[in-house]
Design a protein around this motif. Structure first.
Motif, short mmCIF file in Angstrom:
data_model
loop_
_atom_site.label_atom_id
_atom_site.label_comp_id
_atom_site.label_asym_id
_atom_site.label_seq_id
_atom_site.Cartn_x
_atom_site.Cartn_y
_atom_site.Cartn_z
N GLU A 193 0.31 -13.80 9.33
CA GLU A 193 0.07 -12.50 8.71
C GLU A 193 1.01 -11.48 9.31
O GLU A 193 1.22 -11.47 10.53
CB GLU A 193 -1.38 -12.04 8.96
CG GLU A 193 -2.40 -12.88 8.25
CD GLU A 193 -3.82 -12.40 8.49
OE1 GLU A 193 -4.01 -11.40 9.22
OE2 GLU A 193 -4.74 -13.03 7.94
N GLY A 194 1.58 -10.63 8.45
CA GLY A 194 2.48 -9.59 8.94
C GLY A 194 2.49 -8.40 8.02
O GLY A 194 2.04 -8.46 6.87
N SER A 195 3.00 -7.29 8.53
CA SER A 195 3.18 -6.11 7.70
C SER A 195 4.31 -5.26 8.27
O SER A 195 4.60 -5.33 9.47
CB SER A 195 1.89 -5.29 7.59
OG SER A 195 1.57 -4.72 8.82
N VAL A 196 4.91 -4.49 7.39
CA VAL A 196 6.00 -3.61 7.80
C VAL A 196 6.00 -2.40 6.87
O VAL A 196 5.66 -2.51 5.69
CB VAL A 196 7.36 -4.34 7.76
CG1 VAL A 196 7.74 -4.76 6.35
CG2 VAL A 196 8.46 -3.49 8.38
N VAL A 197 6.35 -1.24 7.42
CA VAL A 197 6.48 -0.03 6.62
C VAL A 197 7.95 0.17 6.28
O VAL A 197 8.81 0.13 7.17
CB VAL A 197 5.93 1.21 7.38
CG1 VAL A 197 6.15 2.48 6.56
CG2 VAL A 197 4.46 1.02 7.71
N ILE A 198 8.22 0.35 4.99
CA ILE A 198 9.59 0.63 4.55
C ILE A 198 9.60 1.98 3.83
O ILE A 198 8.55 2.47 3.39
CB ILE A 198 10.16 -0.47 3.62
CG1 ILE A 198 9.34 -0.56 2.32
CG2 ILE A 198 10.22 -1.81 4.34
CD1 ILE A 198 10.00 -1.38 1.23
N ASN A 199 10.78 2.55 3.70
CA ASN A 199 10.96 3.76 2.90
C ASN A 199 11.54 3.31 1.56
O ASN A 199 12.65 2.76 1.51
CB ASN A 199 11.90 4.74 3.59
CG ASN A 199 12.00 6.06 2.85
OD1 ASN A 199 11.99 6.10 1.62
ND2 ASN A 199 12.09 7.14 3.60
N GLY A 223 1.37 21.27 -3.66
CA GLY A 223 2.37 20.89 -2.67
C GLY A 223 2.34 19.39 -2.48
O GLY A 223 1.38 18.72 -2.84
N GLY A 224 3.39 18.88 -1.93
CA GLY A 224 3.45 17.43 -1.75
C GLY A 224 3.94 16.75 -3.02
O GLY A 224 4.36 17.39 -3.98
N VAL A 225 3.88 15.43 -3.00
CA VAL A 225 4.37 14.63 -4.12
C VAL A 225 3.34 13.60 -4.53
O VAL A 225 2.41 13.29 -3.78
CB VAL A 225 5.71 13.93 -3.75
CG1 VAL A 225 6.83 14.96 -3.61
CG2 VAL A 225 5.57 13.10 -2.49
N LEU A 226 3.54 13.04 -5.71
CA LEU A 226 2.58 12.09 -6.27
C LEU A 226 2.58 10.75 -5.52
O LEU A 226 1.54 10.17 -5.29
CB LEU A 226 2.89 11.85 -7.75
CG LEU A 226 1.88 11.02 -8.53
CD1 LEU A 226 0.50 11.70 -8.54
CD2 LEU A 226 2.36 10.79 -9.95
N VAL A 227 3.77 10.26 -5.15
CA VAL A 227 3.89 8.94 -4.52
C VAL A 227 4.62 9.08 -3.18
O VAL A 227 5.70 9.65 -3.12
CB VAL A 227 4.66 7.95 -5.42
CG1 VAL A 227 4.71 6.57 -4.78
CG2 VAL A 227 4.04 7.87 -6.81
N SER A 228 4.04 8.54 -2.14
CA SER A 228 4.68 8.63 -0.82
C SER A 228 5.97 7.82 -0.78
O SER A 228 6.14 6.86 -1.53
CB SER A 228 3.73 8.12 0.28
OG SER A 228 3.49 6.74 0.13
N GLU A 229 6.88 8.23 0.09
CA GLU A 229 8.11 7.47 0.29
C GLU A 229 7.84 6.20 1.08
O GLU A 229 8.49 5.19 0.89
CB GLU A 229 9.14 8.32 1.02
CG GLU A 229 9.66 9.48 0.21
CD GLU A 229 10.67 10.33 0.97
OE1 GLU A 229 11.16 9.90 2.04
OE2 GLU A 229 10.97 11.43 0.49
N LYS A 230 6.86 6.26 1.99
CA LYS A 230 6.56 5.11 2.83
C LYS A 230 5.64 4.14 2.08
O LYS A 230 4.64 4.54 1.49
CB LYS A 230 5.88 5.55 4.12
CG LYS A 230 6.81 6.32 5.03
CD LYS A 230 6.12 6.71 6.31
CE LYS A 230 7.09 7.48 7.20
NZ LYS A 230 6.44 7.90 8.44
N VAL A 281 0.87 -1.18 0.00
CA VAL A 281 0.00 0.00 0.00
C VAL A 281 0.91 1.22 0.00
O VAL A 281 1.85 1.30 0.79
CB VAL A 281 -0.90 0.05 1.26
CG1 VAL A 281 -1.78 1.28 1.23
CG2 VAL A 281 -1.73 -1.22 1.39
N ALA A 282 0.61 2.18 -0.89
CA ALA A 282 1.36 3.44 -0.92
C ALA A 282 0.36 4.58 -1.14
O ALA A 282 -0.62 4.43 -1.87
CB ALA A 282 2.39 3.43 -2.05
N ARG A 283 0.63 5.69 -0.51
CA ARG A 283 -0.24 6.85 -0.67
C ARG A 283 0.03 7.47 -2.04
O ARG A 283 1.16 7.60 -2.47
CB ARG A 283 0.01 7.86 0.45
CG ARG A 283 -1.05 8.95 0.43
CD ARG A 283 -1.25 9.63 1.77
NE ARG A 283 -1.78 8.81 2.84
CZ ARG A 283 -3.07 8.49 3.00
NH1 ARG A 283 -3.97 8.87 2.13
NH2 ARG A 283 -3.45 7.78 4.03
#
Length: 183
Positions: free
Chosen positions: A142-148, A163-170, A24-26
């Motif tokens: 089941e697991g999840s982790v946030v990466i940059n 302002g901001g960007v199209l795709v989140s880093e996280k 999942v990415a913003r």
């Protein structure tokens, strides 16, 4: 739980038809894009008596990325993101496992994306075990982790007029596993 886990000791193959490796990415700072990888394989060794002796590995085919939008998927396969032509696989290999409580484990491992390897800690929940109608003994995790993503050289982005960007880093990686015990 200790006696239940001891009975689970053995080698397992991830049942890809009943498992999911997703993310999942913003997007545009207002919504989330969800996707998954449709081609992957993996194996798990469970040591129920000594969970720290357990291990796992997953190999994901980068070309199998699927966000339900072919134009976006092609962009994600390109050099801007996964660079599939030069890095066909995304891999995870465990290096340590720690039991946190009755059903939660922390799996430490090496995640490799675009040829860059970083250590990550993924909390996993043991969701149960069962024998299916075909006689296969299964376990669920089941697991999840946030990466940059920038930590892995995935740097492409576009500025927004507001302002901001199209795709989140996280990026949140989501793993749902059904694994079958090898005979």
């Amino acid at each position: 739980m200790a006696s239940e886990y001891a009975a689970l000791t053995g080698d397992y193959t991830i049942d890809t038809a009943h498992s999911r490796v997703g993310f999942v990415a913003r997007h545009a700072m207002v919504t989330k894009v969800r996707g998954s990888f449709n081609e992957f394989e993996g194996a798990i060794h469970l040591d129920g008596a000594n969970p720290e002796n357990s291990s796992g590995r997953v190999i994901i085919q980068a070309k199998s990325i699927d966000t339900r939008n072919s134009q976006r998927d092609d962009h994600l396969r390109s050099n801007d993101f996964l660079d599939m032509d030069n890095h066909a696989e995304v891999t995870f290999v465990s290096t340590a496992i720690k039991q946190d409580d009755d059903t939660t484990f922390t799996v430490v491992g090496e995640l490799t994306v675009r040829g860059v390897t970083k250590s990550v800690e993924i909390p996993f929940e043991f969701t149960g075990s069962a024998t299916d109608p075909f006689g296969n003994h299964r376990v669920g995790l089941e697991g999840s982790v946030v990466i940059n993503r920038k930590d892995y050289g995935v740097n492409w982005n576009a500025a927004l007029e507001t302002g901001g960007v199209l795709v989140s880093e996280k990026v949140t990686l989501e793993i749902e596993v059904s694994a079958i015990k090898n005979s």
